[in-house]
Design an enzyme around this catalytic site. Structure first.
Site, PDB file in Angstrom:
ATOM      1  N   ASP A 159       0.934  -1.043   0.218  1.00 37.84           N
ATOM      2  CA  ASP A 159       0.096   0.140   0.009  1.00 37.84           C
ATOM      3  C   ASP A 159       1.139   1.242  -0.017  1.00 37.84           C
ATOM      4  OD1 ASP A 159      -2.481   1.684   0.427  1.00 37.84           O
ATOM      5  OD2 ASP A 159      -1.669   1.680   2.374  1.00 37.84           O
ATOM      6  N   LEU A 160       0.379   2.263  -0.296  1.00 40.79           N
ATOM      7  CA  LEU A 160       1.250   3.515  -0.461  1.00 40.79           C
ATOM      8  C   LEU A 160       1.078   4.439   0.866  1.00 40.79           C
ATOM      9  CD1 LEU A 160       3.139   5.204  -2.060  1.00 40.79           C
ATOM     10  CD2 LEU A 160       1.025   6.322  -3.092  1.00 40.79           C
ATOM     11  N   ASP A 161      -0.146   5.101   0.990  1.00 42.16           N
ATOM     12  CA  ASP A 161      -0.255   5.808   2.050  1.00 42.16           C
ATOM     13  C   ASP A 161      -0.493   5.400   3.399  1.00 42.16           C
ATOM     14  OD1 ASP A 161      -0.531   7.988  -0.063  1.00 42.16           O
ATOM     15  OD2 ASP A 161      -2.722   7.828   0.032  1.00 42.16           O
ATOM     16  N   SER A 169      -2.191   0.744  -4.247  1.00 44.12           N
ATOM     17  CA  SER A 169      -2.883   2.054  -3.548  1.00 44.12           C
ATOM     18  C   SER A 169      -4.088   2.329  -4.206  1.00 44.12           C
ATOM     19  CB  SER A 169      -1.549   3.203  -3.905  1.00 44.12           C
ATOM     20  OG  SER A 169      -2.271   4.442  -3.415  1.00 44.12           O
ATOM     21  N   ALA A 170      -5.073   2.612  -3.185  1.00 48.09           N
ATOM     22  CA  ALA A 170      -6.473   3.282  -3.850  1.00 48.09           C
ATOM     23  C   ALA A 170      -6.236   4.579  -4.431  1.00 48.09           C
ATOM     24  CB  ALA A 170      -7.284   3.127  -2.795  1.00 48.09           C
ATOM     25  N   GLU A 226      -0.224  -3.281   4.466  1.00 44.78           N
ATOM     26  CA  GLU A 226      -1.255  -2.219   4.538  1.00 44.78           C
ATOM     27  C   GLU A 226      -1.297  -1.667   5.937  1.00 44.78           C
ATOM     28  OE1 GLU A 226      -3.698  -0.616   3.708  1.00 44.78           O
ATOM     29  OE2 GLU A 226      -3.969  -1.482   1.641  1.00 44.78           O
ATOM     30  N   ASP A 227      -1.781  -0.216   6.059  1.00 45.31           N
ATOM     31  CA  ASP A 227      -1.897   0.546   7.226  1.00 45.31           C
ATOM     32  C   ASP A 227      -3.412   0.555   7.614  1.00 45.31           C
ATOM     33  OD1 ASP A 227      -2.511   2.313   5.121  1.00 45.31           O
ATOM     34  OD2 ASP A 227      -2.507   3.888   6.908  1.00 45.31           O
ATOM     35  N   THR A 245       0.954  10.200   3.453  1.00 49.71           N
ATOM     36  CA  THR A 245       0.360  11.313   2.922  1.00 49.71           C
ATOM     37  C   THR A 245      -0.933  11.546   3.773  1.00 49.71           C
ATOM     38  OG1 THR A 245      -0.316   9.458   1.337  1.00 49.71           O
ATOM     39  CG2 THR A 245       1.183  11.209   0.494  1.00 49.71           C
ATOM     40  N   LYS A 272     -10.655  -1.381  -2.136  1.00 50.95           N
ATOM     41  CA  LYS A 272     -10.717  -1.993  -0.782  1.00 50.95           C
ATOM     42  C   LYS A 272     -11.982  -1.769   0.003  1.00 50.95           C
ATOM     43  CE  LYS A 272      -5.896  -0.707  -1.271  1.00 50.95           C
ATOM     44  NZ  LYS A 272      -4.391   0.050  -0.676  1.00 50.95           N
ATOM     45  N   LYS A 282      -8.888   6.215   5.471  1.00 51.22           N
ATOM     46  CA  LYS A 282      -7.693   5.647   4.862  1.00 51.22           C
ATOM     47  C   LYS A 282      -7.902   4.464   4.173  1.00 51.22           C
ATOM     48  CE  LYS A 282      -4.655   6.867   8.932  1.00 51.22           C
ATOM     49  NZ  LYS A 282      -3.808   6.404  10.059  1.00 51.22           N
TER      50      LYS A 282
HETATM   51  P1  B16 Z   1      -7.150   9.906  -4.318  1.00 48.24           P
HETATM   52  P2  B16 Z   1      -3.792   4.067  -0.175  1.00 48.24           P
HETATM   53  C1  B16 Z   1      -5.902   5.941  -0.205  1.00 48.24           C
HETATM   54  O1  B16 Z   1      -4.429   5.552  -0.609  1.00 48.24           O
HETATM   55  C2  B16 Z   1      -5.797   6.563   0.984  1.00 48.24           C
HETATM   56  O2  B16 Z   1      -5.429   6.063   2.035  1.00 48.24           O
HETATM   57  C3  B16 Z   1      -7.058   7.406   1.113  1.00 48.24           C
HETATM   58  O3  B16 Z   1      -7.184   8.336   1.901  1.00 48.24           O
HETATM   59  C4  B16 Z   1      -7.525   8.205  -0.136  1.00 48.24           C
HETATM   60  O4  B16 Z   1      -8.844   8.701  -0.139  1.00 48.24           O
HETATM   61  C5  B16 Z   1      -7.446   7.018  -1.530  1.00 48.24           C
HETATM   62  O5  B16 Z   1      -6.183   6.520  -1.625  1.00 48.24           O
HETATM   63  C6  B16 Z   1      -7.848   7.871  -2.676  1.00 48.24           C
HETATM   64  O6  B16 Z   1      -6.811   8.745  -3.125  1.00 48.24           O
HETATM   65  O7  B16 Z   1      -8.005  10.511  -3.986  1.00 48.24           O
HETATM   66  O8  B16 Z   1      -5.505  10.394  -4.232  1.00 48.24           O
HETATM   67  O9  B16 Z   1      -7.186   8.957  -5.490  1.00 48.24           O
HETATM   68  O10 B16 Z   1      -3.753   4.188   1.449  1.00 48.24           O
HETATM   69  O11 B16 Z   1      -4.688   3.082  -0.727  1.00 48.24           O
HETATM   70  O12 B16 Z   1      -2.429   4.228  -0.695  1.00 48.24           O
HETATM   71 MG    MG Z   2      -2.773   3.095   3.439  1.00 47.35          MG
END
Ligand code: B16
Ligand code: MG
Length: 217
Positions: free
Chosen positions: A9-11, A114-115, A169-170, A17, A145, A45
């Site tokens: 996962d990224l964030d 990452s989402a 993942e976090d 972030t 997810k 998240k």
């Molecule tokens: P965006 P991850 C997720 O990233 C974030 O945790 C989540 O807070 C955010 O809303 C989602 O990505 C979508 O991000 O608006 O930049 O497309 O934790 O899956 O890396």
């Molecule tokens: Mg995350």
């Protein structure tokens, strides 16, 4: 079955972030007269952009049309993109570069699930875009997810079974996605929130010694 890939996962795992998402969502919520605090941000998240917006708008007394929602999501993303312009290699969380080295040394594939549709910009800013053998395109994955789709997309790209992959993942939704994909899950953060992970670590600095070494050993 031996592990052949690690899917990150990224964030909240590679970089933090979440704070930038918080600032951008809070600004939007406040502009609409809706309260938004860190507890709200924690709920978002790993949750996709439109679903996050729905969570915030559910606290409003008025209804929003689809067109208004598109405008609001765009507004939040423009704010977020401005905030992440400053991301640099110094924003990597501890232990992540050694984790990449450990995986490369053993010939494991490295994937990103990452989402965030902004993930390519973030990994470019961090200086790690070339580390990944495959980066899932969040915009092309139908079910976010906790559905396993994004993790399975990466495993498919590698030609691997879920059981050959490790996921990191976090977020609770992310750990659920990893387990639903038949993978082994390492959760980073609160043991209570991530109770369904196979291994839970309080922070990324010990990812190799307490995570990878334990599952691979
Ligand atoms: P965006 P991850 C997720 O990233 C974030 O945790 C989540 O807070 C955010 O809303 C989602 O990505 C979508 O991000 O608006 O930049 O497309 O934790 O899956 O890396
Ligand atoms: Mg995350």
């Amino acid at each position: 079955m031996a592990f052949k890939a690690c899917i990150f996962d990224l964030d909240g795992v590679i970089t933090d972030t979440a704070h930038f998402h918080f600032l951008a969502w809070q600004r939007l919520a406040h502009s609409l007269g809706i309260a938004f605090d860190h507890a709200d941000n924690d709920q978002l998240k790993g949750v996709g952009r439109m679903q996050s917006l729905e969570y915030i708008l559910a606290k409003s007394s008025r209804a929003y049309s689809e067109a208004e929602k598109e405008t609001l999501a765009h507004q939040k993303n423009e704010d977020y993109k401005t905030l992440i312009q400053e991301i640099s290699p110094a924003d990597m969380l501890p232990g992540i570069l050694p984790a990449f080295d450990w995986l490369k040394a053993r010939g494991w594939k490295i994937g990103l699930a990452s989402a965030s549709r902004n993930a390519p910009v973030v990994i470019e800013g961090l200086g790690i875009a070339k580390v990944f053998d495959y980066v899932a395109d969040a915009g092309a994955i139908p079910n976010g997810k906790p559905a396993p789709d994004i993790f399975l997309d990466v495993a498919n790209a590698f030609g691997l079974e879920g059981g050959e992959c490790l996921g990191v993942e976090d977020a609770a939704a992310g750990v659920t996605a990893i387990k639903a994909a038949g993978m082994t899950a390492i959760g980073i953060g609160d043991a209570y929130v991530l109770a369904h992970a196979d291994i839970i670590l309080p922070q990324t600095g010990i990812l190799v010694s307490e995570g990878f070494e334990k599952v691979a050993g």
